[in-house]
Each structure stands twice: as structure tokens, then as C-alpha cells.
Design a protein around this motif. Structure first.
Motif, PDB file in Angstrom:
ATOM      1  N   VAL A  84      38.930   7.558  23.230  1.00  6.40           N
ATOM      2  CA  VAL A  84      38.505   8.804  22.883  1.00  6.40           C
ATOM      3  C   VAL A  84      39.222   9.831  23.130  1.00  6.40           C
ATOM      4  CG1 VAL A  84      36.166  10.207  23.009  1.00  6.40           C
ATOM      5  CG2 VAL A  84      36.164   7.780  23.157  1.00  6.40           C
ATOM      6  N   ARG A  85      39.292  10.877  22.509  1.00  8.89           N
ATOM      7  CA  ARG A  85      40.079  12.143  22.828  1.00  8.89           C
ATOM      8  C   ARG A  85      39.443  13.270  22.159  1.00  8.89           C
ATOM      9  NH1 ARG A  85      45.180  13.367  19.421  1.00  8.89           N
ATOM     10  NH2 ARG A  85      45.037  11.806  17.947  1.00  8.89           N
ATOM     11  N   CYS A  86      39.635  14.541  22.918  1.00 10.56           N
ATOM     12  CA  CYS A  86      38.862  15.636  22.480  1.00 10.56           C
ATOM     13  C   CYS A  86      39.862  16.822  22.352  1.00 10.56           C
ATOM     14  CB  CYS A  86      38.296  16.052  23.800  1.00 10.56           C
ATOM     15  SG  CYS A  86      36.873  15.198  24.214  1.00 10.56           S
ATOM     16  N   VAL A  87      39.483  17.780  21.272  1.00  9.57           N
ATOM     17  CA  VAL A  87      40.220  18.901  20.918  1.00  9.57           C
ATOM     18  C   VAL A  87      39.575  19.894  20.998  1.00  9.57           C
ATOM     19  CG1 VAL A  87      41.619  19.798  18.958  1.00  9.57           C
ATOM     20  CG2 VAL A  87      42.064  17.345  19.389  1.00  9.57           C
ATOM     21  N   VAL A  88      40.046  21.111  21.662  1.00  9.12           N
ATOM     22  CA  VAL A  88      39.191  22.361  21.464  1.00  9.12           C
ATOM     23  C   VAL A  88      40.152  23.463  20.874  1.00  9.12           C
ATOM     24  CG1 VAL A  88      38.262  24.117  22.894  1.00  9.12           C
ATOM     25  CG2 VAL A  88      37.840  21.730  23.421  1.00  9.12           C
ATOM     26  N   THR A  89      39.519  24.278  19.950  1.00 10.40           N
ATOM     27  CA  THR A  89      40.649  25.111  19.325  1.00 10.40           C
ATOM     28  C   THR A  89      39.936  26.227  18.883  1.00 10.40           C
ATOM     29  OG1 THR A  89      42.212  25.536  17.649  1.00 10.40           O
ATOM     30  CG2 THR A  89      40.220  24.199  16.954  1.00 10.40           C
ATOM     31  N   GLU A  90      40.406  27.353  18.277  1.00  7.34           N
ATOM     32  CA  GLU A  90      39.614  28.371  18.026  1.00  7.34           C
ATOM     33  C   GLU A  90      39.919  28.860  16.619  1.00  7.34           C
ATOM     34  OE1 GLU A  90      41.164  31.625  20.525  1.00  7.34           O
ATOM     35  OE2 GLU A  90      41.256  30.359  22.285  1.00  7.34           O
ATOM     36  N   GLY A  91      38.791  29.678  16.097  1.00  6.92           N
ATOM     37  CA  GLY A  91      38.883  30.064  14.790  1.00  6.92           C
ATOM     38  C   GLY A  91      37.597  29.762  13.924  1.00  6.92           C
ATOM     39  N   ASP A  92      37.708  29.890  12.686  1.00  2.00           N
ATOM     40  CA  ASP A  92      36.643  29.792  11.856  1.00  2.00           C
ATOM     41  C   ASP A  92      36.532  28.003  11.772  1.00  2.00           C
ATOM     42  OD1 ASP A  92      34.761  30.233   9.319  1.00  2.00           O
ATOM     43  OD2 ASP A  92      36.017  28.578   8.587  1.00  2.00           O
ATOM     44  N   PRO A  93      35.465  27.484  12.082  1.00  2.00           N
ATOM     45  CA  PRO A  93      35.330  26.071  11.935  1.00  2.00           C
ATOM     46  C   PRO A  93      35.852  25.216  11.002  1.00  2.00           C
ATOM     47  CG  PRO A  93      33.406  27.003  12.977  1.00  2.00           C
ATOM     48  CD  PRO A  93      34.075  27.853  12.275  1.00  2.00           C
ATOM     49  N   GLY A  94      35.249  25.572   9.944  1.00  2.00           N
ATOM     50  CA  GLY A  94      35.748  24.516   8.516  1.00  2.00           C
ATOM     51  C   GLY A  94      37.179  24.917   8.293  1.00  2.00           C
ATOM     52  N   GLU A  95      37.683  26.038   8.270  1.00  5.76           N
ATOM     53  CA  GLU A  95      39.280  26.371   8.043  1.00  5.76           C
ATOM     54  C   GLU A  95      40.068  26.001   8.945  1.00  5.76           C
ATOM     55  OE1 GLU A  95      40.083  30.426   7.237  1.00  5.76           O
ATOM     56  OE2 GLU A  95      38.369  30.590   6.028  1.00  5.76           O
ATOM     57  N   THR A  96      39.710  25.827  10.246  1.00  7.31           N
ATOM     58  CA  THR A  96      40.559  25.622  11.443  1.00  7.31           C
ATOM     59  C   THR A  96      40.666  23.961  11.353  1.00  7.31           C
ATOM     60  OG1 THR A  96      39.924  27.180  12.584  1.00  7.31           O
ATOM     61  CG2 THR A  96      40.696  25.566  13.795  1.00  7.31           C
ATOM     62  N   ILE A  97      39.385  23.302  11.150  1.00  2.00           N
ATOM     63  CA  ILE A  97      39.382  21.769  11.033  1.00  2.00           C
ATOM     64  C   ILE A  97      40.177  21.288   9.962  1.00  2.00           C
ATOM     65  CG2 ILE A  97      38.140  19.758  10.743  1.00  2.00           C
ATOM     66  CD1 ILE A  97      35.920  21.177  12.512  1.00  2.00           C
ATOM     67  N   VAL A  98      40.112  21.889   8.623  1.00  4.41           N
ATOM     68  CA  VAL A  98      41.009  21.700   7.239  1.00  4.41           C
ATOM     69  C   VAL A  98      42.386  21.758   7.773  1.00  4.41           C
ATOM     70  CG1 VAL A  98      41.075  21.891   5.074  1.00  4.41           C
ATOM     71  CG2 VAL A  98      38.801  21.432   6.114  1.00  4.41           C
ATOM     72  N   GLU A  99      42.710  22.784   7.975  1.00  6.37           N
ATOM     73  CA  GLU A  99      44.091  23.592   7.922  1.00  6.37           C
ATOM     74  C   GLU A  99      44.853  23.370   9.271  1.00  6.37           C
ATOM     75  OE1 GLU A  99      44.075  27.462   6.810  1.00  6.37           O
ATOM     76  OE2 GLU A  99      42.535  27.100   5.047  1.00  6.37           O
ATOM     77  N   GLU A 100      44.291  23.152  10.466  1.00  6.70           N
ATOM     78  CA  GLU A 100      45.007  22.847  11.631  1.00  6.70           C
ATOM     79  C   GLU A 100      44.787  21.606  12.380  1.00  6.70           C
ATOM     80  OE1 GLU A 100      44.556  26.285  14.107  1.00  6.70           O
ATOM     81  OE2 GLU A 100      44.626  27.442  12.460  1.00  6.70           O
ATOM     82  N   VAL A 101      43.479  20.922  12.526  1.00  6.32           N
ATOM     83  CA  VAL A 101      43.190  19.891  13.306  1.00  6.32           C
ATOM     84  C   VAL A 101      43.398  18.608  12.505  1.00  6.32           C
ATOM     85  CG1 VAL A 101      41.152  18.618  14.409  1.00  6.32           C
ATOM     86  CG2 VAL A 101      41.440  21.029  14.492  1.00  6.32           C
ATOM     87  N   ILE A 102      43.023  18.540  11.190  1.00  4.57           N
ATOM     88  CA  ILE A 102      43.465  17.297  10.460  1.00  4.57           C
ATOM     89  C   ILE A 102      45.017  17.087  10.223  1.00  4.57           C
ATOM     90  CG2 ILE A 102      43.108  16.094   7.992  1.00  4.57           C
ATOM     91  CD1 ILE A 102      40.335  17.306   7.889  1.00  4.57           C
ATOM     92  N   PRO A 103      45.606  18.043   9.990  1.00  5.97           N
ATOM     93  CA  PRO A 103      47.282  17.747   9.852  1.00  5.97           C
ATOM     94  C   PRO A 103      47.634  17.431  11.308  1.00  5.97           C
ATOM     95  CG  PRO A 103      46.518  19.632   8.711  1.00  5.97           C
ATOM     96  CD  PRO A 103      45.495  19.734   9.492  1.00  5.97           C
ATOM     97  N   ALA A 104      47.121  17.858  12.316  1.00  6.02           N
ATOM     98  CA  ALA A 104      47.652  17.453  13.567  1.00  6.02           C
ATOM     99  C   ALA A 104      47.078  16.072  13.956  1.00  6.02           C
ATOM    100  CB  ALA A 104      47.474  18.677  14.788  1.00  6.02           C
ATOM    101  N   VAL A 105      45.834  15.858  13.735  1.00 11.60           N
ATOM    102  CA  VAL A 105      45.352  14.553  14.294  1.00 11.60           C
ATOM    103  C   VAL A 105      45.594  13.461  13.482  1.00 11.60           C
ATOM    104  CG1 VAL A 105      43.164  13.608  15.003  1.00 11.60           C
ATOM    105  CG2 VAL A 105      43.679  15.896  15.783  1.00 11.60           C
ATOM    106  N   LYS A 106      45.733  13.695  12.168  1.00 11.32           N
ATOM    107  CA  LYS A 106      45.827  12.709  11.105  1.00 11.32           C
ATOM    108  C   LYS A 106      44.672  11.648  11.054  1.00 11.32           C
ATOM    109  CE  LYS A 106      51.102  13.556  10.914  1.00 11.32           C
ATOM    110  NZ  LYS A 106      50.858  14.763  11.382  1.00 11.32           N
ATOM    111  N   PRO A 107      43.525  11.999  10.993  1.00  7.41           N
ATOM    112  CA  PRO A 107      42.398  11.006  10.748  1.00  7.41           C
ATOM    113  C   PRO A 107      42.170  10.425   9.475  1.00  7.41           C
ATOM    114  CG  PRO A 107      41.470  13.115  10.599  1.00  7.41           C
ATOM    115  CD  PRO A 107      43.026  13.333  10.973  1.00  7.41           C
ATOM    116  N   ASP A 108      41.459   9.534   9.592  1.00  8.23           N
ATOM    117  CA  ASP A 108      41.457   8.753   8.157  1.00  8.23           C
ATOM    118  C   ASP A 108      39.870   8.863   7.514  1.00  8.23           C
ATOM    119  OD1 ASP A 108      43.736   6.728   8.357  1.00  8.23           O
ATOM    120  OD2 ASP A 108      42.569   6.261   9.991  1.00  8.23           O
ATOM    121  N   LEU A 109      38.976   9.436   8.528  1.00  9.37           N
ATOM    122  CA  LEU A 109      37.607  10.103   8.141  1.00  9.37           C
ATOM    123  C   LEU A 109      37.437  11.383   9.101  1.00  9.37           C
ATOM    124  CD1 LEU A 109      34.929   9.430   6.753  1.00  9.37           C
ATOM    125  CD2 LEU A 109      34.627   7.853   8.545  1.00  9.37           C
ATOM    126  N   LEU A 110      36.671  12.174   8.318  1.00  8.38           N
ATOM    127  CA  LEU A 110      35.982  13.176   8.938  1.00  8.38           C
ATOM    128  C   LEU A 110      34.525  13.071   9.007  1.00  8.38           C
ATOM    129  CD1 LEU A 110      35.961  16.335  10.385  1.00  8.38           C
ATOM    130  CD2 LEU A 110      36.228  16.922   7.989  1.00  8.38           C
TER     131      LEU A 110
END
Length: 143
Positions: A84-110
Motif C-alpha cells: 500500500v502507498r499513498c499519494v497526496v496532490t493538489e488541484g481539481d480532483p477529477g482532472e488531477t487524477i486523470v491527467e497527473e496521478v494516473i500517468p505517474a502511478v500507472k494503475p490498471d484500475l481506478l
């Protein structure tokens, strides 16, 4: 062809639906020994202009969120998720997760909750709908 999930990303805030999504993701992760990444987004739109300009305020809010997300990490570990690991970031949740977190984390499922009770999202549309529409990976919406 089977859908192979090795890394699960779950978005959390303190809403009931997000906590249900966390429980769902924990169960998915522990059953197949998958990696679980828990993300929480500090929403800038909840701050007034003076708070947004005050770096000490933002740092304090972020530090509080980082401390809070560790309780979710412990919940996952206590349930039997070993990776388990955690990520904290700032911004609009939907856009930030789609545009920044997913490319960085490379998950198979959200995994996300169906609706958030926080921030401007409750008035202008669902963050879950945004992520389901624009995420480049499979999205499970939990209600």
C-alpha cells in the motif's frame, strides 16, 4: 483475454461513497495480493484567495491531509493488503487524477465513489463521471 489487475488506484476524501470505494478497493487488493495506491486531492477551490496565496496555510492543509491519509493506509494494511502507498496532490480532483496521478502511478484500475459531498463538484457535476469518461484505464464507480 483476461483483464489482469496488478495495481489499483483509489480516490478518497471523507465522503461516505469514497470510503465505500476504499473498502471495495481494499477487498480487491487483498484477495489477489495486488498493489493499492490511495490518492487524495487537496482541492484549491475550497480556499479563499487569501488562503491560496498563503504558503503556510497550504502547507498546513496539505500536511493535515497527508497525516489523515495514513489512517486509510493503516486500514488497508490491517485488512491484509501488504503493498500500500499513498499519494497526496493538489488541484481539481477529477482532472488531477486523470491527467497527473494516473500517468505517474500507472494503475490498471481506478476505483472511485459515486459522489463527493465536498467542494464545488457537488454543484457542477460528478467527479466520478468525469473520471469514468476521461480516464485512460478501467474505472469502477462504487455507490
Amino acid at each position: 483475454m483476461a483483464f489482469d489487475v496488478k495495481r489499483i488506484l483509489v480516490g478518497v476524501d471523507d465522503s461516505k461513497d469514497a470510503l465505500l470505494a476504499l473498502d471495495y478497493a481494499i477487498n480487491l487488493a487483498k484477495d489477489a495480493n495486488r498493489e493499492l495506491v490511495i490518492v487524495s486531492v487537496l482541492e484549491n477551490d475550497e480556499m479563499n484567495v487569501f488562503q491560496a496565496l498563503d504558503k503556510d496555510y497550504i502547507h498546513g492543509e496539505r500536511a493535515e491531509l497527508e497525516q489523515h491519509i495514513l489512517t486509510y493506509q493503516k486500514q488497508a494494511q490491517d485488512a491484509g493488503v501488504t503493498n500500500v502507498r499513498c499519494v497526496v496532490t493538489e488541484g481539481d480532483p477529477g482532472e488531477t487524477i486523470v491527467e497527473e496521478v494516473i500517468p505517474a502511478v500507472k494503475p490498471d484500475l481506478l476505483v472511485v465513489g459515486a459522489e463527493s459531498k465536498k467542494g464545488i463538484a457537488r454543484r457542477f457535476g460528478s467527479q466520478a463521471a468525469y473520471m469514468a469518461k476521461y480516464a485512460p484505464i478501467t474505472v469502477t464507480v462504487v455507490r
